[in-house]
Design a protein around this motif. Structure first.
Motif, short mmCIF file in Angstrom:
data_model
loop_
_atom_site.label_atom_id
_atom_site.label_comp_id
_atom_site.label_asym_id
_atom_site.label_seq_id
_atom_site.Cartn_x
_atom_site.Cartn_y
_atom_site.Cartn_z
N TRP A 24 -33.98 -15.56 -0.70
CA TRP A 24 -33.31 -14.60 -1.57
C TRP A 24 -34.16 -14.22 -2.79
CZ3 TRP A 24 -32.82 -16.56 -6.41
CH2 TRP A 24 -32.85 -17.96 -6.54
N ARG A 31 -32.62 -8.98 2.58
CA ARG A 31 -31.72 -8.59 3.67
C ARG A 31 -31.86 -9.55 4.85
NH1 ARG A 31 -30.82 -2.55 5.21
NH2 ARG A 31 -30.30 -2.73 3.02
N LEU A 34 -30.18 -12.77 4.03
CA LEU A 34 -28.72 -12.73 4.15
C LEU A 34 -28.29 -12.91 5.60
CD1 LEU A 34 -26.04 -12.39 2.68
CD2 LEU A 34 -26.26 -9.92 3.00
N SER A 38 -26.48 -16.38 6.75
CA SER A 38 -25.15 -16.15 7.34
C SER A 38 -25.06 -16.78 8.73
CB SER A 38 -24.84 -14.65 7.43
OG SER A 38 -24.74 -14.09 6.14
N LEU A 108 -26.22 -18.64 0.10
CA LEU A 108 -25.47 -17.51 0.67
C LEU A 108 -24.87 -16.65 -0.43
CD1 LEU A 108 -24.18 -16.01 3.10
CD2 LEU A 108 -22.25 -17.60 2.87
N SER A 111 -27.64 -14.78 -2.31
CA SER A 111 -28.17 -13.72 -1.44
C SER A 111 -27.19 -12.56 -1.34
CB SER A 111 -28.46 -14.29 -0.05
OG SER A 111 -29.11 -13.33 0.74
N GLY A 112 -25.93 -12.87 -1.15
CA GLY A 112 -24.91 -11.81 -1.08
C GLY A 112 -24.87 -10.99 -2.35
N TRP A 113 -24.90 -11.66 -3.49
CA TRP A 113 -24.85 -10.97 -4.78
C TRP A 113 -26.09 -10.09 -4.97
CZ3 TRP A 113 -22.07 -9.05 -8.37
CH2 TRP A 113 -22.62 -8.71 -9.59
N ASN A 115 -28.15 -8.90 -2.69
CA ASN A 115 -28.15 -7.79 -1.73
C ASN A 115 -27.17 -6.71 -2.17
OD1 ASN A 115 -29.78 -7.98 0.95
ND2 ASN A 115 -29.25 -10.09 0.39
N TYR A 116 -26.03 -7.10 -2.70
CA TYR A 116 -25.07 -6.13 -3.23
C TYR A 116 -25.68 -5.35 -4.40
CZ TYR A 116 -21.12 -4.25 -5.80
OH TYR A 116 -20.28 -3.42 -6.49
#
Length: 121
Positions: A24, A31, A34, A38, A108, A111-113, A115-116
């Motif tokens: 990340w 991407r 993520l 996941s 996770l 990475s999600g944050w 990527n958002y």
């Protein structure tokens, strides 16, 4: 062949863990990270509901190779196995599992944050 597979899994699995923990950081790999983290979490929980919580196919395959090489009494956790091997200390399985789970879920979430944020920018 089993010796080769043993070395392959050490390198591959260690690289996968390292990427799960750090992928990340770099914008170009976020991407992919993520997706990979996941899939890892899905394996732990989704496949884990069938094969045992925290299930990892890489560990399963690697342990099959190690058993073919004559190793026995392998722990459920790949990380515990190598922490024990490297340190010479018998790590607590629940402690290692907790650290791995917290680190994985943390990676996770980060990475999600990120990527958002990258999509919004």
């Amino acid at each position: 062949m089993y010796q080769f597979l043993d070395v392959f899994f050490v390198v591959f699995h260690f690289s996968l863990i390292a990427f799960n923990l750090t992928g990340w950081i770099w914008r170009k790999t976020r991407r992919l990270h993520l997706y990979v983290i996941s899939a890892t979490i899905f394996s732990w929980i989704g496949l884990g509901a069938v094969y045992g919580w925290g299930y990892c196919p890489c560990t399963d395959w690697h342990w099959q190779v190690k058993r073919a090489l004559g190793e026995a009494d392998l722990p459920a956790s790949y990380v515990k196995y190598y922490l024990d091997s490297i340190s010479g200390f018998a790590w607590s399985a629940p402690l290692v599992d907790s650290i791995v789970a917290i680190s994985g879920v943390g990676a996770l979430l980060i990475s999600g944050w990120l990527n958002y944020k990258n999509r919004v920018e």
